[in-house]
Design an enzyme around this catalytic site. Sequence first.
Site, PDB file in Angstrom:
ATOM      1  N   GLY A 111       0.818  -1.221   0.000  1.00 31.59           N
ATOM      2  CA  GLY A 111       0.000   0.000   0.000  1.00 31.59           C
ATOM      3  C   GLY A 111       0.847   1.264   0.000  1.00 31.59           C
ATOM      4  N   GLU A 114       1.669   1.864  -3.504  1.00 34.20           N
ATOM      5  CA  GLU A 114       0.446   2.333  -4.163  1.00 34.20           C
ATOM      6  C   GLU A 114       0.164   3.797  -3.819  1.00 34.20           C
ATOM      7  OE1 GLU A 114      -1.406  -1.220  -2.497  1.00 34.20           O
ATOM      8  OE2 GLU A 114      -2.280  -1.600  -4.471  1.00 34.20           O
TER       9      GLU A 114
END
Length: 257
Positions: A111, A114
């Site tokens: 994440g 991301e």
Amino acid sequence: MSEQAIEVQDDGGVVRLTVNRPKALNALNSEVLAALAAVLDDLETRGDLRAVLITGAGEKAFVAGADITEMRDMNAVEARDFAGQAQATLKRLEALPVPVVALVNGFCLGGGCELALACDWAVASDNAVFGQPEVLLGVIPGFGGTQRLPRRVGPAMALDLVTTGRKIDAGEALRIGLVNRVMPQAELEDYAAELTQQLGGNGPQAVRGAKQAVHDGLDQDLDSALALETSLFALCFAGDEQREGMSAFVEKRKPNF
Ligand code: DAK
């Protein structure tokens, strides 16, 4: 919910956000994501916003991923909601009308990678480590990684990273175009200060127009995108900035935007 999970510093409209969970290597849990959403509620209303820089607290990690302890016991419905919340928040970050830059100061995994991909560009310290290791945990990236990574580095390299889960160093991240620059960690702060000056000093409407042209143009065919650029270019001549910028050049002085 505490907004301290994201620290906010404002320097003349250049806003620096720091993900603030250093003990968990700044892993993104619901609290951090809610805090980021609350910060965005404010940033989206600000006409004086010039740029956003985002980094992680401490010297070890930018963000080491979504919070694995929080995800471990989720069922499919909860997982869908969690990913949906995160994707919506990262989309809002990406859609801010000003440049959003990731200052990657260490682990940038899952994440975290991301999050960096939702930024317009990223700069990394030389100790940074990147990867989408979700398959090692039995899941796939859920915060946009399977979609933004191939758009940034191409499908073959993205598939390599998301299917092997291997980690890459800052040098490889630079070579594949995941980050724009790599520098010693001690220089990252100087770069942030330089960027704050640069982005804070440029014509704010021009900077917004340039971002809009690139982002919106990429979703269109070339003729439509060029027409968009023409409109946004013309719009620059409808405000004060163009006259000030060009007058300053002719008068051999710095523009005052
Ligand atoms: N989540 C929770 N805690 C984490 C964490 C994470 N991602 N990463 C590190 N921590 C915590 C560690 O548990 C440890 O906590 P304590 O034991 O001290 O309480 C503390 O941070 C320090 O970490 P380490 O002791 O492990 O530090 P090391 O230097 O030894 O190792 C490391 C650093 C970054 C190599 C290691 O911590 C690590 O491998 N971390 C996990 C990296 C990772 O796998 N990241 C990807 C996470 S998965 C989806 C939604 C989202 C996603 C997927 C699907 N849906 C809902 C569909 C996304 C998933 C991910 O991001």
